[in-house]
Design an enzyme around this catalytic site. Structure first.
Site, PDB file in Angstrom:
ATOM      1  N   ASP A 173     -87.885  40.129  59.403  1.00 32.83           N
ATOM      2  CA  ASP A 173     -88.556  39.030  60.219  1.00 32.83           C
ATOM      3  C   ASP A 173     -89.523  38.191  59.334  1.00 32.83           C
ATOM      4  O   ASP A 173     -89.797  38.556  58.329  1.00 32.83           O
ATOM      5  CB  ASP A 173     -89.725  39.501  61.388  1.00 32.83           C
ATOM      6  N   SER A 174     -89.653  36.799  60.101  1.00 34.46           N
ATOM      7  CA  SER A 174     -90.593  35.775  59.195  1.00 34.46           C
ATOM      8  C   SER A 174     -91.971  36.511  58.611  1.00 34.46           C
ATOM      9  O   SER A 174     -92.562  36.260  58.061  1.00 34.46           O
ATOM     10  CB  SER A 174     -90.693  34.764  59.751  1.00 34.46           C
ATOM     11  N   CYS A 200     -86.054  38.299  63.842  1.00 31.82           N
ATOM     12  CA  CYS A 200     -86.711  37.008  63.786  1.00 31.82           C
ATOM     13  C   CYS A 200     -85.547  36.276  64.549  1.00 31.82           C
ATOM     14  O   CYS A 200     -84.325  35.889  64.372  1.00 31.82           O
ATOM     15  CB  CYS A 200     -86.794  36.170  62.490  1.00 31.82           C
ATOM     16  N   GLU A 252    -101.182  35.683  67.575  1.00 32.56           N
ATOM     17  CA  GLU A 252    -101.738  36.119  66.249  1.00 32.56           C
ATOM     18  C   GLU A 252    -103.146  35.955  66.395  1.00 32.56           C
ATOM     19  O   GLU A 252    -103.968  36.846  65.718  1.00 32.56           O
ATOM     20  CB  GLU A 252    -101.280  35.360  65.214  1.00 32.56           C
ATOM     21  N   CYS A 300     -88.377  34.523  71.082  1.00 33.43           N
ATOM     22  CA  CYS A 300     -89.286  34.535  69.895  1.00 33.43           C
ATOM     23  C   CYS A 300     -89.775  35.843  69.917  1.00 33.43           C
ATOM     24  O   CYS A 300     -90.417  36.381  70.832  1.00 33.43           O
ATOM     25  CB  CYS A 300     -90.233  33.552  70.154  1.00 33.43           C
ATOM     26  N   HIS A 353     -92.911  37.030  69.330  1.00 34.09           N
ATOM     27  CA  HIS A 353     -94.187  36.828  69.579  1.00 34.09           C
ATOM     28  C   HIS A 353     -94.499  37.082  71.345  1.00 34.09           C
ATOM     29  O   HIS A 353     -95.262  37.607  71.765  1.00 34.09           O
ATOM     30  CB  HIS A 353     -95.048  36.046  69.098  1.00 34.09           C
TER      31      HIS A 353
END
Ligand code: DGL
Length: 283
Positions: free
Chosen positions: A12-13, A75, A164, A196, A198
């Site tokens: 993932d990024s 990702c 985050e 996504c 997140h």
């Protein structure tokens, strides 16, 4: 190393992809996972497709170097714009690498959304790059099997920094979510793809704001499809989940976020470089 004992690579990024790894470890508890988070260069979601492709190839090179039997592209942004880049790159490596299965999150989530939706009115939320690629709508139309679809997409770039920051249910997050979701609610969608890494963390808030909408978690769908592929490869399993975590930067919030995304405490990660000069001779 036989194919039974080769690890499954996940990248993932950043560490958002741990929301996907969480599901992978649930459905394949006996496997050895190598997770790479490009935390030094996250976010990918606001970058150009060209840059994402370059970064994705560097991540794939790292996992190929670890001789993975499968690459799970956790990702959404990379899955949307660079899956073919990764597949092509692996074929250029030859040997066992061109038999490495590569699975992204777009197709599994698209299949789940099309089969979940009753009305065919489906929403997709993701990063700017994912939404600009239109990858979800293209995938859903390809597999729709004649079902009439009305797809409504919306980039929600502020969700990543909010998650985050740990702001999963603050007044500010709620206001921003209402603003982002308003046009989708107006379109009377019955299914929403959380496109996504997140966004699954925001599930309680999204459920509250859209009580009659089914949420599709791409990590859960991808894990099920990945497990089928691994089964087909006749994994014997190690009888314990084993996760090696690699990141390109160890940020102060790593431990707290990793625990939240993965749903359990994690060991300290190993910091690595993706500098091509490092791997060119060792593949
Ligand atoms: N992992 C990214 C995705 O799922 C979100 C974070 C980023 O923008 O890099 O699209």
């Amino acid at each position: 190393m036989t194919s039974h004992t080769r690890p499954i690579g996940v990248f993932d990024s950043g560490i958002g992809g741990l929301t996907v790894l969480k599901h992978l470890t649930k459905v394949m508890p006996d496997e050895h996972f190598i997770y790479l988070g490009d935390t030094a260069r996250v976010p990918y979601g606001n970058r150009s497709a060209d840059t994402v492709r370059t970064y994705a190839q560097e991540c794939a090179r790292f996992l190929a170097h670890h001789n993975v039997k499968m690459m799970v592209v956790a990702c959404n942004t990379v899955s949307a714009v660079a899956l073919d880049t990764i597949e092509h790159y692996l074929t250029t490596l030859g040997g066992t690498h061109n038999r490495t299965s590569v699975i992204g999150v777009i197709d599994p989530a698209a299949r789940a959304a099309v089969s979940t939706s009753v009305s065919g009115r489906i929403g997709v939320i993701g990063t700017r790059a994912t939404i600009a690629s239109d990858a979800y709508a293209i995938a859903m139309r390809r597999i729709s099997n004649g079902k009439e679809l009305s797809i409504h997409s919306r980039a929600c770039p502020l969700f990543v920094p909010l998650v985050e920051e740990g702001w999963t249910d603050t007044r500010a997050t709620r206001l921003i979510a209402e603003e982002y979701l308003r046009p989708l609610i107006a379109q009377e969608i019955d299914t929403l793809v959380l496109g996504c890494t997140h966004y699954p963390v925001l599930t309680p808030l999204l459920n509250e704001l859209m009580p009659n909408v089914a949420l599709v978690d791409c990590g859960a769908c991808t894990a099920v499809e990945a497990a089928h592929i691994v089964d087909a490869q006749q994994s014997e399993g190690l009888h314990r989940t084993n996760i090696d975590l690699y990141v390109t930067d160890i940020t102060p919030a790593f431990g707290m976020l990793a625990r939240q995304f993965l749903g359990m405490p994690v060991d300290d990660p190993v910091r690595v470089t993706l500098d091509p000069a490092h791997f060119e001779t060792s593949l």
